[in-house]
Design an enzyme around this catalytic site. Structure first.
Site, short mmCIF file in Angstrom:
data_model
loop_
_atom_site.label_atom_id
_atom_site.label_comp_id
_atom_site.label_asym_id
_atom_site.label_seq_id
_atom_site.Cartn_x
_atom_site.Cartn_y
_atom_site.Cartn_z
N TYR A 1 -39.25 10.85 -14.97
CA TYR A 1 -40.20 10.07 -14.14
C TYR A 1 -40.31 10.65 -12.74
O TYR A 1 -41.41 10.90 -12.22
CB TYR A 1 -39.73 8.61 -14.10
CG TYR A 1 -40.66 7.66 -13.39
CD1 TYR A 1 -41.73 7.08 -14.06
CD2 TYR A 1 -40.47 7.34 -12.05
CE1 TYR A 1 -42.59 6.20 -13.41
CE2 TYR A 1 -41.31 6.46 -11.39
CZ TYR A 1 -42.37 5.89 -12.07
OH TYR A 1 -43.21 5.02 -11.42
N SER B 1 -45.60 7.32 -6.62
CA SER B 1 -44.46 6.39 -6.51
C SER B 1 -43.64 6.78 -5.30
O SER B 1 -43.73 7.93 -4.83
CB SER B 1 -43.59 6.53 -7.77
OG SER B 1 -42.33 5.91 -7.59
#
Ligand code: BGC
Length: 269
Positions: free
Chosen positions: A167, A154
């Site tokens: 995350y 990401s």
């Protein structure tokens, strides 16, 4: 120049929706047989719909239920794939979840769930994939590499993200997992890379694009001024998995419309 994954078998985790489904379709259209992995009973219909799109377009594959955070299930998924298709050539380590919370309110369950799928899941799948690559060895009729792993990371591999400590931590760690594996298995001709998506229009970030106001504020973070689509990631995944990318290993490639140029600095700083 043609991207070809003919004669190759690809496991795509978390392929029943979002980025994973886009990647599964891209790899299948390049000729790979795709294992459309999904995590639970609940996502069976979605996985079947992805497979139907693949087969309707002339591609090949199966659906396979397996929770990537569970060691026994991952081992079985790779065993079953090898007994049905002979080997595995490509692993797309895509399955990922968010369980967002302000840090002081984050529960151990929210932390463990995200680390379990996003990081431990990628470890378990990579380990089983690499064991199979090494068992098979290089087969030039499939690929000049012994195997390819693509981690789906990401932009939050490098952009800190308030309210998402679990995350962001999982994605930061994926970078070191990816680079370590690329270093450890480079001599065996196993290529390992990460794709770092920015904001891609999928169920995981629906809150960020489903109203005009939310979309507008999201676009303020994206110089290229559009939200990404799963295909944007699928296109790169097919290229990276192919022999055209044979000299690419140990790197993170950002597909983010410029998000990592830190747009907020365009008028400040
Ligand atoms: C997250 C999305 C988010 C994007 C950009 C992704 O990794 O899963 O929710 O929109 O990063 O911030």
């Amino acid at each position: 120049m043609e991207i070809s994954l003919r004669n190759q078998v690809a496991v795509v985790t978390g392929a029943s929706s979002g980025i994973g489904s886009g990647i599964a379709k891209s790899l299948a259209s390049a000729g790979a047989t795709v294992i459309v992995n999904h995590s639970s009973e609940r996502s069976t219909d979605e996985a079947k719909a992805v497979l139907k799109e693949i087969t309707d377009a002339g591609g090949k594959g199966i659906t396979y239920q397996c929770d990537v955070s569970k060691e026994d299930q991952v081992i079985k998924m790779f065993q079953d794939t090898v007994s049905q298709f002979g080997t595995v050539d490509i692993l797309i380590n895509n399955a990922g979840i968010q369980k967002d919370a302000k840090f002081t309110e984050m529960t151990i369950d929210q932390w463990n769930a995200v680390i379990g799928v996003n990081l431990t899941g990628q470890f378990l799948c990579a380990r089983e994939a690499i064991k199979e690559f090494l068992r098979r060895g290089i087969d030039p009729s499939r690929s000049i590499a012994c195997g390819k792993i693509i981690h789906i990371s990401s932009v939050h591999e490098i952009i800190p993200w308030a309210g998402h400590a679990n995350y962001a931590s999982s994605k930061g760690a994926i970078r070191m997992l990816m680079q370590t594996l690329a270093q450890e298995y480079g001599a065996d001709k196993i290529r390992v890379n990460s794709i770092c998506p920015g904001a891609i229009q999928t169920p995981i970030n629906k809150d960020a694009w489903s109203t005009p106001e939310a979309l507008n504020s999201l676009l303020n973070l994206i110089p290229y001024n559009r939200i990404g689509q799963p295909q944007d990631i699928g296109n790169l995944a097919a290229f990276l998995a192919s022999d055209l990318a044979d000299y690419i290993t140990g790197t993170s490639i950002f597909v983010d419309g410029g998000m990592t140029t830190f747009e907020s600095f365009s008028t400040g700083g």
